[in-house]
Design an enzyme around this catalytic site. Structure first.
Site, short mmCIF file in Angstrom:
data_model
loop_
_atom_site.label_atom_id
_atom_site.label_comp_id
_atom_site.label_asym_id
_atom_site.label_seq_id
_atom_site.Cartn_x
_atom_site.Cartn_y
_atom_site.Cartn_z
CG ASP A 89 -1.50 1.25 1.62
OD1 ASP A 89 -2.14 1.83 0.72
OD2 ASP A 89 -1.35 1.71 2.76
CG ASP A 133 -1.65 8.11 2.37
OD1 ASP A 133 -0.70 8.85 2.06
OD2 ASP A 133 -2.61 8.49 3.06
NE ARG A 141 -11.46 11.13 -4.87
CZ ARG A 141 -10.77 10.88 -3.76
NH1 ARG A 141 -10.35 9.66 -3.51
NH2 ARG A 141 -10.50 11.85 -2.93
NE ARG A 184 -11.22 14.98 -0.96
CZ ARG A 184 -10.55 14.03 -0.28
NH1 ARG A 184 -11.19 13.19 0.48
NH2 ARG A 184 -9.24 13.95 -0.39
NE ARG A 187 -6.50 16.95 4.02
CZ ARG A 187 -7.05 15.95 3.33
NH1 ARG A 187 -7.03 14.73 3.80
NH2 ARG A 187 -7.63 16.16 2.18
CG ASP A 243 -2.02 2.38 6.58
OD1 ASP A 243 -2.28 2.02 5.41
OD2 ASP A 243 -2.37 3.47 7.04
#
Ligand SMILES: [Mg+2]
Length: 266
Positions: free
Chosen positions: A14, A16, A144, A155, A162, A228
């Site tokens: 992965d 991020d 998206r 967002r 955040r 993660d």
């Protein structure tokens, strides 16, 4: 294929939270380690973001630095620097055709396409409107290519906001609770809900999670996946749980290095 590498084995990562800190650029340390690792095993990355975002995080040469680079969960696939597959991206309206074009209700009413996704959006926005959280900004739902991205805080928030939301969410489970309500309410649509990053979750048709990239890895009988967010509802869950992978949960890039060193370089 580089000489000396174990055939049939791939280490898949992965992006991020696994190779980079959340939303951050990869450190020279991890990039260096991945180069070292690639000398002994085949390596690949699979991220939910598009290639532009993944290149920002892992470097412009990402498609050459890894044997396989999967962006958008593998909807876009690169091998040895070359594009080997691309899922034609859905337009905003085609997202609707996750469902049949029209639906005849029990009372005989015909619902046209668009109604279902509209229902989903209306419900989600109402739910967010009723949420009692310290900060709300803008862009609560983003369309998206193959998914909707839903963010209770919106967002448009700053990086500081955040970080605050992520901490708040860890205590109050805002995203997890919202996902369980949506799953209950829209279970019949066969959607997958995936909590990733700090402030949002993705909604997409079943099967369009990270397991999508496995179709390109038939040559490998031992696929080690490192991520993660491997818990139920996390965006690594499906591939982590897949029968085709050996799943590893990591807590940071440093942890990724540590686990890979023990597994492949010891
Ligand atoms: Mg992650």
């Amino acid at each position: 294929m580089m000489a000396g590498r174990k055939p049939g084995l791939i280490a898949l990562f992965d992006v991020d939270g696994t190779l980079t800190a959340p939303r951050k650029v990869a450190t020279p340390n991890i990039l260096d380690f991945m180069r070292k690792l690639r000398k002994v095993v085949t390596v690949g990355v699979v991220g939910g973001s598009d290639l532009v975002k993944i290149s920002e995080q892992l470097g412009k040469t990402v498609i050459d630095d890894y044997d396989y680079a999967f962006s958008e969960n593998g909807l876009v696939a690169h091998k040895d620097g070359k594009l080997i597959g691309i899922q034609v991206l859905l337009t905003e309206l085609e997202v609707i055709s996750w469902r049949r074009k029209t639906q005849v209700l029990e009372n005989g009413t015909v619902r046209k396409n668009g109604v279902v996704i509209q229902e989903f959006i209306n419900f989600a926005l109402h739910y967010i409107a009723d949420l009692d959280i310290p900060i709300k900004r803008g862009t609560f739902i983003e369309f998206r290519s193959g998914m909707l991205n839903v963010s209770p805080i919106g967002r448009n928030c700053s990086q500081e906001e955040r970080d605050e939301f992520e901490k708040y969410d860890k205590v109050h489970n805002i995203r997890a609770k919202m996902v369980s309500v949506l799953r209950e309410k829209f279970g019949h649509l066969n959607l997958t809900f995936s909590i990733g990053g700090q402030i949002s979750f993705d909604v997409f048709p079943q099967g369009w999670d990270k397991t999508y990239c496995l179709r390109y890895l038939d040559d490998f009988h031992e696929i080690h996946f490192f991520g993660d967010k491997t818990y139920k509802g996390g965006n690594d869950y499906e591939i982590y749980e897949s029968e085709r992978t050996v799943g590893h949960t990591v807590t940071s890039p440093e942890d990724t290095i540590e686990q890979c060193t023990a597994l492949f370089l010891a």
